[in-house]
Design an enzyme around this catalytic site. Structure first.
Site, mmCIF file in Angstrom:
data_model
loop_
_atom_site.group_PDB
_atom_site.id
_atom_site.type_symbol
_atom_site.label_atom_id
_atom_site.label_comp_id
_atom_site.label_asym_id
_atom_site.label_seq_id
_atom_site.Cartn_x
_atom_site.Cartn_y
_atom_site.Cartn_z
ATOM 1 N N GLU A 12 5.318 -112.750 34.293
ATOM 2 C CA GLU A 12 5.148 -112.957 35.740
ATOM 3 C C GLU A 12 5.122 -114.441 36.084
ATOM 4 O OE1 GLU A 12 4.595 -112.565 39.825
ATOM 5 O OE2 GLU A 12 5.278 -111.048 38.388
ATOM 6 N N HIS B 79 -9.442 -108.611 28.475
ATOM 7 C CA HIS B 79 -8.289 -108.778 27.553
ATOM 8 C C HIS B 79 -8.496 -109.997 26.678
ATOM 9 C CE1 HIS B 79 -3.989 -109.128 26.335
ATOM 10 N NE2 HIS B 79 -3.968 -107.844 26.604
ATOM 11 N N GLY C 53 0.785 -110.550 27.869
ATOM 12 C CA GLY C 53 2.207 -110.867 27.877
ATOM 13 C C GLY C 53 2.857 -110.648 29.232
ATOM 14 N N VAL C 54 2.437 -109.603 29.930
ATOM 15 C CA VAL C 54 3.039 -109.336 31.238
ATOM 16 C C VAL C 54 2.739 -110.445 32.238
ATOM 17 C CG1 VAL C 54 3.171 -106.842 30.964
ATOM 18 C CG2 VAL C 54 1.121 -107.839 31.955
ATOM 19 N N ILE D 77 -7.100 -113.377 25.310
ATOM 20 C CA ILE D 77 -5.668 -113.621 25.117
ATOM 21 C C ILE D 77 -4.969 -113.322 26.442
ATOM 22 C CG2 ILE D 77 -3.581 -112.914 23.887
ATOM 23 C CD1 ILE D 77 -5.467 -111.990 21.590
#
Length: 161
Positions: free
Chosen positions: A76, A62, A71-72, A68
């Site tokens: 978290e 990623h 977002g998840v 990067i």
């Protein structure tokens, strides 16, 4: 006959280092996403700190050549910060609680988080009880908004095993 659980007043605790974090939440590498928690006001607010490094496993895919933080995983990390806050608020240190998401609302992502960034994860209690908690969370890098969300979680002391 079992011994009664010892209790401790954590109300004056303003910081949690990695060893205390690991006594409160069950997450471990590679999914422990906070390095410390500071600015703790038990039952109210806390700020987690995540030092983003290139050697984290999600950066392999990623994205190759342009790492990067997903977002998840930022959301978290906010949740893990809130779990530490709740753990201190409810004296759950060494009691092995599990925490489950119930909802994530109003999530917005404003800037990329990349290796070398220091992510500050501020969580504020909107509502809390013994089991169900709601938070507002913001993730910033150098004071710039990276992500924000409202989320709810449930604390489970019985679900282990």
């Amino acid at each position: 006959m079992s011994e009664p659980l010892q209790t401790r007043d954590w109300s004056t605790t303003s910081e949690a280092d990695l060893s205390l974090i690991m006594r409160i939440i069950p997450h471990r590498y590679p999914f422990l996403l906070i390095d410390k928690v500071k600015g703790i006001e038990v039952g109210k607010v806390a700020t987690g700190v995540k030092n983003v490094t290139f050697n984290e496993p999600h950066f392999q895919g990623h994205f190759p050549g342009a790492p990067i933080m997903p977002g998840v995983t930022i959301i978290e990390a906010l949740a893990q910060t809130s779990a530490v806050l709740v753990g201190l608020t409810l004296d759950l240190v060494d009691k092995n609680p599990l925490v489950y998401f119930m909802s994530i609302d109003k999530a917005k992502f404003r800037r990329k988080v990349v290796p070398g960034d220091v992510l500050e994860l501020k969580v504020e209690v909107l509502r809390g009880s013994t089991k169900i908690w709601k938070f507002q969370g913001t993730a910033t890098v150098d004071g710039e908004m990276a992500a924000e969300a409202e989320f709810m979680a449930m604390i489970d002391l019985q679900g282990r095993g």
